[in-house]
Design a protein around this motif. Structure first.
Motif, PDB file in Angstrom:
ATOM      1  N   VAL A 166       0.914  -1.311   0.097  1.00  0.00           N
ATOM      2  CA  VAL A 166       0.004   0.236   0.015  1.00  0.00           C
ATOM      3  C   VAL A 166       0.940   1.276   0.088  1.00  0.00           C
ATOM      4  CG1 VAL A 166      -1.486   1.475   1.468  1.00  0.00           C
ATOM      5  CG2 VAL A 166      -1.969  -1.250   0.917  1.00  0.00           C
ATOM      6  N   PHE A 167       1.868   1.491   0.799  1.00  0.00           N
ATOM      7  CA  PHE A 167       2.813   2.592   0.944  1.00  0.00           C
ATOM      8  C   PHE A 167       3.568   2.540  -0.207  1.00  0.00           C
ATOM      9  CE2 PHE A 167       1.275   2.526   5.487  1.00  0.00           C
ATOM     10  CZ  PHE A 167       0.841   3.965   5.451  1.00  0.00           C
ATOM     11  N   ALA A 168       4.119   1.607  -0.346  1.00  0.00           N
ATOM     12  CA  ALA A 168       5.120   1.710  -1.624  1.00  0.00           C
ATOM     13  C   ALA A 168       4.287   2.090  -3.015  1.00  0.00           C
ATOM     14  CB  ALA A 168       5.696   0.173  -2.007  1.00  0.00           C
ATOM     15  N   TYR A 169       3.261   1.688  -3.393  1.00  0.00           N
ATOM     16  CA  TYR A 169       2.244   2.094  -4.324  1.00  0.00           C
ATOM     17  C   TYR A 169       2.119   3.470  -4.096  1.00  0.00           C
ATOM     18  CZ  TYR A 169      -2.171   2.170  -7.299  1.00  0.00           C
ATOM     19  OH  TYR A 169      -3.311   2.603  -8.078  1.00  0.00           O
ATOM     20  N   ALA A 170       2.046   4.261  -3.045  1.00  0.00           N
ATOM     21  CA  ALA A 170       1.482   5.421  -2.773  1.00  0.00           C
ATOM     22  C   ALA A 170       3.051   6.362  -2.995  1.00  0.00           C
ATOM     23  CB  ALA A 170       1.023   5.812  -1.512  1.00  0.00           C
ATOM     24  N   GLY A 171       4.215   5.789  -3.208  1.00  0.00           N
ATOM     25  CA  GLY A 171       5.255   6.299  -3.205  1.00  0.00           C
ATOM     26  C   GLY A 171       6.200   6.496  -2.213  1.00  0.00           C
ATOM     27  N   HIS A 172       6.049   5.722  -1.149  1.00  0.00           N
ATOM     28  CA  HIS A 172       6.778   5.725   0.242  1.00  0.00           C
ATOM     29  C   HIS A 172       7.711   4.592   0.408  1.00  0.00           C
ATOM     30  CE1 HIS A 172       4.178   8.822   2.075  1.00  0.00           C
ATOM     31  NE2 HIS A 172       3.020   8.195   1.389  1.00  0.00           N
ATOM     32  N   PRO A 173       8.851   4.986   0.930  1.00  0.00           N
ATOM     33  CA  PRO A 173       9.949   3.928   0.749  1.00  0.00           C
ATOM     34  C   PRO A 173       9.476   2.956   2.205  1.00  0.00           C
ATOM     35  CG  PRO A 173      10.781   5.824   1.755  1.00  0.00           C
ATOM     36  CD  PRO A 173       9.500   6.507   1.194  1.00  0.00           C
ATOM     37  N   VAL A 174       9.530   1.681   2.085  1.00  0.00           N
ATOM     38  CA  VAL A 174       8.994   0.990   3.150  1.00  0.00           C
ATOM     39  C   VAL A 174      10.199  -0.085   3.554  1.00  0.00           C
ATOM     40  CG1 VAL A 174       7.223  -0.819   4.006  1.00  0.00           C
ATOM     41  CG2 VAL A 174       6.837   0.955   2.132  1.00  0.00           C
ATOM     42  N   SER A 175      10.578  -0.411   4.798  1.00  0.00           N
ATOM     43  CA  SER A 175      11.291  -1.258   5.323  1.00  0.00           C
ATOM     44  C   SER A 175      10.424  -2.461   5.797  1.00  0.00           C
ATOM     45  CB  SER A 175      12.288  -0.691   6.561  1.00  0.00           C
ATOM     46  OG  SER A 175      13.231   0.250   5.969  1.00  0.00           O
ATOM     47  N   LEU A 176      10.464  -3.679   5.339  1.00  0.00           N
ATOM     48  CA  LEU A 176       9.682  -4.827   5.847  1.00  0.00           C
ATOM     49  C   LEU A 176      10.572  -5.255   6.784  1.00  0.00           C
ATOM     50  CD1 LEU A 176       6.968  -6.206   5.792  1.00  0.00           C
ATOM     51  CD2 LEU A 176       8.048  -7.282   3.757  1.00  0.00           C
TER      52      LEU A 176
END
Length: 325
Positions: A20-30
């Motif tokens: 969801v956040f990557a789709y919206a342009g945010h970098p995500v650490s899983l």
């Protein structure tokens, strides 16, 4: 403006939120927030990347975006080993905890994460059952903590239930709500109550459906048709309280009285608020006051708008047949 997001736990919920956040342009650490052998982590990371890519490809097939963007969206998600969690957590603006529904596991993970986070960062559990204040005691900064319950699949369902605790700073709830709205989600705030909103409603509906099959009221197949083409059909457009107002709270009250007596079970009785609304003349559209306020509204236009939406659902189900000339 993009902000760094972290997800504690690389399981299904963490992966969904990451998408969801990557789709919206945010970098995500899983973040795989537990120690593993290198080989085990590599296998987990490969599985997570594959699922994220496969999900994005599926979304592109749904027409949500061009397939050429799949790789760039997926690249915004980093799979982080537990030993490197500190660096990811230190820069995260929001951290979502997605551990199993075991209070002790969640408290331990939340406390460890908080110690590595920045002082202004928001920490949110995603629990669907545990109350916020049953977890916040493990934290040094409970004002920065609340629950954010996502509904699966997180990359499609718009709703996110926000539940602040007794110590949650209202500004923190507002910040998270604004962030979620900015990525196309629909956040709602509810008190810390067992089951929150949607799980509590779902439990009643699912158990009642199973009970009707058990009692021989209908076959599972016919019950599923009734739910899909009746219950779900209407409530894909109308809210539950809105539908009470459409039919009238008085109708619900008397129907509930009959049903509770006929089935000899108080679980079908109307709650006190239905009787109180009746006594105050708040029975719905007929009086322009119910659970919702219809004062000053063009009720005829409102009704037509909702019915138009239902007609759209009819078309989507392939059930809009042409008239006989």
């Amino acid at each position: 403006m993009s902000v760094p997001i972290a997800c504690l736990g690389a399981g299904r919920m963490g992966r969904g939120i990451a998408i969801v956040f990557a789709y919206a342009g945010h970098p995500v650490s899983l973040i795989d927030f537990k120690p593993r052998e290198a080989e085990a982590f590599d296998a987990l990371a490969k599985d997570a990347r594959t699922e994220i890519t496969d999900t994005l490809q599926m979304m592109s097939r749904f027409g949500m975006f061009d397939a050429d963007l799949v790789s760039s969206i997926a690249a915004r998600v980093s799979i982080v080993v537990e030993a490197e969690a500190g660096a990811a957590l230190a820069t995260a603006a929001v951290v979502f905890e997605g551990f199993p529904e075991v209070p002790e596991l969640k408290r331990e993970a939340l406390a460890r994460a908080e110690a590595l986070m920045g002082p202004e960062a928001i920490l949110a559990s995603t629990t669907s059952t545990i109350l916020v204040d049953d977890l916040s005691g493990a934290l040094a900064r409970p004002a920065q903590f609340l629950n954010a319950h996502w509904l699966n699949p997180a990359f499609l369902v718009p709703l996110v239930e926000l539940s602040p605790g007794a110590s949650t700073d209202p500004a923190v709830t507002a910040r998270l709500s604004a962030l979620l709205e900015g990525i196309g989600k629909v956040p709602v705030t509810c008190a810390a109550s067992p089951g929150y909103m949607i799980p509590r409603i779902q439990q009643v509906a699912m158990n009642e459906a199973a009970r009707m099959v058990e009692e021989g009221v209908a076959s599972a197949e016919d019950l599923e048709k009734a739910i899909r083409y009746g219950f779900s059909f209407r409530f894909s457009v109308l809210g539950l309280l809105e539908f009470i107002d459409w039919g009238g709270g008085d109708i619900l009250y008397y129907a509930s009285e009959y049903l509770s007596k006929a089935l000899e079970n108080d679980r079908y009785a109307a709650p006190d608020v239905i009787r109180a609304n009746m006594e105050q003349g708040r029975i719905g559209l007929k009086t322009r006051q119910g659970f919702l306020n219809y004062e000053g509204m063009d009720v005829a236009a409102y009704r037509e708008d909702r019915l138009r939406a239902l007609a759209g659902r009819l078309a989507a189900e392939g059930l809009m047949i042409p008239p006989v000339a």
